[in-house]
Design an enzyme around this catalytic site. Structure first.
Site, PDB file in Angstrom:
ATOM      1  N   LYS A 177       0.845  -1.196   0.000  1.00  0.00           N
ATOM      2  CA  LYS A 177       0.000   0.000   0.000  1.00  0.00           C
ATOM      3  C   LYS A 177       0.884   1.251   0.000  1.00  0.00           C
ATOM      4  CE  LYS A 177      -1.640   3.268   2.713  1.00  0.00           C
ATOM      5  NZ  LYS A 177      -1.787   4.306   1.749  1.00  0.00           N
ATOM      6  N   GLY A 230       6.932   5.939   8.050  1.00  0.00           N
ATOM      7  CA  GLY A 230       6.020   7.079   8.068  1.00  0.00           C
ATOM      8  C   GLY A 230       6.131   7.826   9.381  1.00  0.00           C
ATOM      9  N   GLU A 252       9.934   2.516  10.620  1.00  0.00           N
ATOM     10  CA  GLU A 252      10.936   3.566  10.448  1.00  0.00           C
ATOM     11  C   GLU A 252      10.176   4.882  10.533  1.00  0.00           C
ATOM     12  OE1 GLU A 252      14.067   3.451  10.509  1.00  0.00           O
ATOM     13  OE2 GLU A 252      14.317   1.282  10.291  1.00  0.00           O
ATOM     14  N   CYS A 286      13.237  12.103   6.262  1.00  0.00           N
ATOM     15  CA  CYS A 286      13.385  11.733   7.669  1.00  0.00           C
ATOM     16  C   CYS A 286      14.819  11.978   8.115  1.00  0.00           C
ATOM     17  CB  CYS A 286      13.014  10.285   7.873  1.00  0.00           C
ATOM     18  SG  CYS A 286      13.909   9.191   6.777  1.00  0.00           S
ATOM     19  N   GLU A 385       9.468  17.345  14.531  1.00  0.00           N
ATOM     20  CA  GLU A 385       9.878  17.160  13.140  1.00  0.00           C
ATOM     21  C   GLU A 385       9.030  18.081  12.261  1.00  0.00           C
ATOM     22  OE1 GLU A 385       8.760  13.515  11.021  1.00  0.00           O
ATOM     23  OE2 GLU A 385      10.836  13.379  10.359  1.00  0.00           O
TER      24      GLU A 385
HETATM   25  P1  NAP Z   1       2.160   8.942   7.462  1.00  0.00           P
HETATM   26  O1  NAP Z   1       1.083   9.933   7.435  1.00  0.00           O
HETATM   27  O2  NAP Z   1       2.449   8.243   8.737  1.00  0.00           O
HETATM   28  O3  NAP Z   1       1.784   7.862   6.341  1.00  0.00           O
HETATM   29  C1  NAP Z   1       2.615   6.778   6.039  1.00  0.00           C
HETATM   30  C2  NAP Z   1       1.782   5.687   5.408  1.00  0.00           C
HETATM   31  O4  NAP Z   1       0.888   5.126   6.371  1.00  0.00           O
HETATM   32  C3  NAP Z   1       0.900   6.176   4.259  1.00  0.00           C
HETATM   33  O5  NAP Z   1       0.862   5.206   3.264  1.00  0.00           O
HETATM   34  C4  NAP Z   1      -0.423   6.341   4.954  1.00  0.00           C
HETATM   35  O6  NAP Z   1      -1.544   6.347   4.103  1.00  0.00           O
HETATM   36  C5  NAP Z   1      -0.431   5.128   5.858  1.00  0.00           C
HETATM   37  N1  NAP Z   1      -1.407   5.175   6.943  1.00  0.00           N
HETATM   38  C6  NAP Z   1      -1.997   6.261   7.513  1.00  0.00           C
HETATM   39  N2  NAP Z   1      -2.857   5.870   8.479  1.00  0.00           N
HETATM   40  C7  NAP Z   1      -2.825   4.517   8.524  1.00  0.00           C
HETATM   41  C8  NAP Z   1      -3.488   3.535   9.308  1.00  0.00           C
HETATM   42  N3  NAP Z   1      -4.380   3.867  10.251  1.00  0.00           N
HETATM   43  N4  NAP Z   1      -3.217   2.227   9.092  1.00  0.00           N
HETATM   44  C9  NAP Z   1      -2.310   1.871   8.154  1.00  0.00           C
HETATM   45  N5  NAP Z   1      -1.667   2.754   7.367  1.00  0.00           N
HETATM   46  C10 NAP Z   1      -1.903   4.069   7.551  1.00  0.00           C
HETATM   47  O7  NAP Z   1       3.540   9.557   6.954  1.00  0.00           O
HETATM   48  P2  NAP Z   1       3.773  10.469   5.662  1.00  0.00           P
HETATM   49  O8  NAP Z   1       3.165  11.787   5.926  1.00  0.00           O
HETATM   50  O9  NAP Z   1       3.398   9.744   4.431  1.00  0.00           O
HETATM   51  O10 NAP Z   1       5.355  10.560   5.653  1.00  0.00           O
HETATM   52  C11 NAP Z   1       6.056  11.465   6.443  1.00  0.00           C
HETATM   53  C12 NAP Z   1       6.634  10.799   7.674  1.00  0.00           C
HETATM   54  O11 NAP Z   1       7.403   9.662   7.288  1.00  0.00           O
HETATM   55  C13 NAP Z   1       7.585  11.677   8.433  1.00  0.00           C
HETATM   56  O12 NAP Z   1       7.318  11.618   9.813  1.00  0.00           O
HETATM   57  C14 NAP Z   1       8.952  11.091   8.143  1.00  0.00           C
HETATM   58  O13 NAP Z   1       9.910  11.302   9.103  1.00  0.00           O
HETATM   59  C15 NAP Z   1       8.640   9.662   7.993  1.00  0.00           C
HETATM   60  N6  NAP Z   1       9.689   8.997   7.213  1.00  0.00           N
HETATM   61  C16 NAP Z   1      10.557   8.180   7.878  1.00  0.00           C
HETATM   62  C17 NAP Z   1      11.580   7.552   7.197  1.00  0.00           C
HETATM   63  C18 NAP Z   1      12.533   6.645   7.916  1.00  0.00           C
HETATM   64  O14 NAP Z   1      13.100   5.776   7.289  1.00  0.00           O
HETATM   65  N7  NAP Z   1      12.747   6.786   9.223  1.00  0.00           N
HETATM   66  C19 NAP Z   1      11.715   7.737   5.820  1.00  0.00           C
HETATM   67  C20 NAP Z   1      10.818   8.575   5.172  1.00  0.00           C
HETATM   68  C21 NAP Z   1       9.797   9.188   5.889  1.00  0.00           C
HETATM   69  P3  NAP Z   1      -2.033   7.699   3.345  1.00  0.00           P
HETATM   70  O15 NAP Z   1      -1.783   7.359   1.961  1.00  0.00           O
HETATM   71  O16 NAP Z   1      -3.481   7.855   3.651  1.00  0.00           O
HETATM   72  O17 NAP Z   1      -1.232   8.832   3.839  1.00  0.00           O
END
Ligand code: NAP
Ligand code: MG
Length: 484
Positions: A177, A230, A252, A286, A385
């Site tokens: 997904k 995420g 992550e 990130c 962040e």
């Molecule tokens: P996010 O809002 O947490 O979303 C990540 C993924 O989870 C998306 O595909 C999202 O779907 C899905 N999701 C949301 N709610 C869910 C639920 N209840 N159950 C299952 N899946 C669900 O993060 P983002 O805004 O896309 O990305 C930004 C974040 O990612 C930042 O905090 C960043 O630091 C982190 N990040 C971390 C790394 C690392 O390796 N440490 C790398 C890159 C990014 P949707 O399509 O609806 O949003």
């Protein structure tokens, strides 16, 4: 079957293309008048079907000769590499990072698939001496089963690649997904995996929101493991859901990464790597550098040079070859970024360079970068962040204070130090509370053959990437054998 039904890109389930109950426009943040295309949303029933197909395919794929899996991964790598310019364009169009960043990301995804194709032929077991005569103790690694892959929008090709390639290489089947904001690269990847000859059900793509598709995936008892990248909010929720049914989980999450610049640093190196880490990819990483901790002997020179470089950064259309910083991914993120600029000012930080929305030839979410100075570690801009092109400078008295401040955060993804002193660099490597340290290098720019991940609230579960990926994507089985 036709992979583009009525102009809508469908889901990929059980080896076939399947339309969804609804569709969503994939926006182009550089040009809101020219969206990338329409992509199907999957229903919860589609997700269940995908999981069912993955379960059915799991034994065959897991027991297939390693060379069979290697051939599929190699074919994926080959097509990604051959089409990197075109797919890099798609990536830059849907996410907003620059074309060169997009092309490099696709090339990296190709490298990752090639790397894990080779890993299929690594030894996957060991023999342990027994305490009993005639007994042999054997340890082998088995696939976990069906893996749910949930990814964020900021690396639409590389993050899916570094989860999907090892999942498949180590014999698992996948239900993927992608983030709803960037289905384009995910869809192309599915088409490529299909052409590469993966058997039906080994890989499935279900597009849609986290609340529908993500939830259905995480709650389903047929998913043995969930790998997620995420936000910490969603990550914690997924960990709880997975724990309820004792599924394996790997997270992550966010970062609040520090760069320490010491008096003895090379000024040009410091400015270049902070600019790269803080502002490139529009700060949407990130691994972004957000807290720049600087000692007094270099502080003023460094801040002056960094401000000059920050003002000169060219913000523009992701596909314009002159652009150094592409647009912010969407209006919600732009709002959030501007809110953090306001918060920083309200807290008393000095915006030496103040970011603001900028107009370009096309309608897009353009934002110039922000450099705060005279900031205090307790300010929200130094604790939360931002995921924005915002950096803040914290002035400190010396190395000890710099290290203490760098470690004063709930996160622990990556930390960097800029110094010509081996003693400080070595001390930092050993005492920074992070999963990855960088010496005279930017906080971003990790390599796929090495383990990736953080300490504290930045990661949970085994490391990703490199050969370490097998800790998550395999399970150990111990066998005791007595001949005769
Ligand atoms: P996010 O809002 O947490 O979303 C990540 C993924 O989870 C998306 O595909 C999202 O779907 C899905 N999701 C949301 N709610 C869910 C639920 N209840 N159950 C299952 N899946 C669900 O993060 P983002 O805004 O896309 O990305 C930004 C974040 O990612 C930042 O905090 C960043 O630091 C982190 N990040 C971390 C790394 C690392 O390796 N440490 C790398 C890159 C990014 P949707 O399509 O609806 O949003
Ligand atoms: Mg988009």
């Amino acid at each position: 079957m036709q992979p583009d039904q009525d102009g809508v890109r469908p889901n990929y389930i059980a080896g076939g293309w399947r339309p969804g109950p609804s569709a969503r426009t994939n926006e182009n943040p550089s040009d809101l008048d020219r969206p990338v295309g329409l992509y199907a949303h999957a229903s919860a029933a589609d997700v269940n079907d995908a999981i069912g197909a993955a379960r059915e395919a799991a034994p065959g794929w897991g027991d297939a000769p390693a060379t069979t899996r290697a051939a599929v991964l190699d074919a994926v790598a080959h097509e990604l590499r051959a089409r990197r310019e075109e797919l890099g364009r798609l990536l830059a169009s849907e996410e907003g990072k620059t074309l060169s960043e997009g092309v490099a990301e696709v090339a990296r995804a190709a490298d990752i698939f090639r790397y894990y194709a080779a890993r299929t032929l690594d030894p996957h077991g060991e023999l342990i001496p027994s305490a009993r005569p005639g007994v042999e103790v054997e340890v082998r690694r088995r696939p976990v089963g069906v893996v749910g892959v949930i990814t964020p929008w900021n690396f639409p090709m590389a993050i899916p690649a570094w989860k999907i390639a090892p999942a498949l290489a180590y014999g698992n089947t996948v239900v993927f997904k992608p983030a709803d904001l960037v289905p384009g690269c995910a869809w192309e990847l599915a088409a490529i995996v299909d052409r590469a000859g993966a058997p039906p059900g080994a890989f499935n793509l279900v597009m849609g929101s986290g609340s529908v598709v993500g939830e259905a995936l995480v709650r389903h008892p047929g998913v043995d493991a969930v790998t997620f990248t995420g936000s910490d909010r969603v990550g914690r929720h997924i960990a709880v859901r997975a724990a309820e049914r004792l599924a394996k989980v790997q997270l992550e999450l966010g970062g609040k990464n520090a760069v320490i610049v010491l008096d003895d640093a090379d000024l040009d190196t410091a400015v270049a790597l902070v600019t790269q880490g803080a502002f490139f990819s529009t700060g949407q990483r990130c691994t972004a550098s957000s807290r720049i901790i600087v000692t007094p002997g270099i502080h003023d020179r460094f801040v002056t040079a960094l401000a000059e470089r920050t003002r000169a950064l060219r913000v523009g259309h992701a596909l314009d070859p002159d652009t150094e910083i592409g647009p912010v991914v969407d209006d919600g993120q732009l709002e959030k970024d501007l809110e953090y600029v306001r918060i920083g000012k309200d807290e008393g930080a000095t915006p030496l360079v103040e970011g603001s929305p900028v107009q370009r030839g096309t309608r897009g979410h353009y934002l110039s970068p922000t450099l705060f100075v005279d900031t205090h570690p307790s300010m929200r801009i130094n604790r939360e962040e931002t995921f924005a092109p915002i950096a803040s400078v914290i002035r400190v008295s010396g190395y000890d204070e710099a290290l203490a401040i760098a470690n004063d955060t709930e996160y622990g993804l990556v930390g960097a130090i800029v110094t010509t002193s081996l003693a400080y660099a070595d001390h930092f490597k050993r005492h920074a509370q992070v999963g990855m340290t960088m010496v005279n290098l930017a906080t971003a720019g990790q390599e796929y053959q090495a383990p990736f991940g953080g300490a504290k609230a930045s990661s949970y579960g085994p490391r990703e990437q490199g050969a370490y990926a097998k800790e998550f994507f395999t399970e150990v089985r111990t066998s005791y054998v007595k001949a005769g």
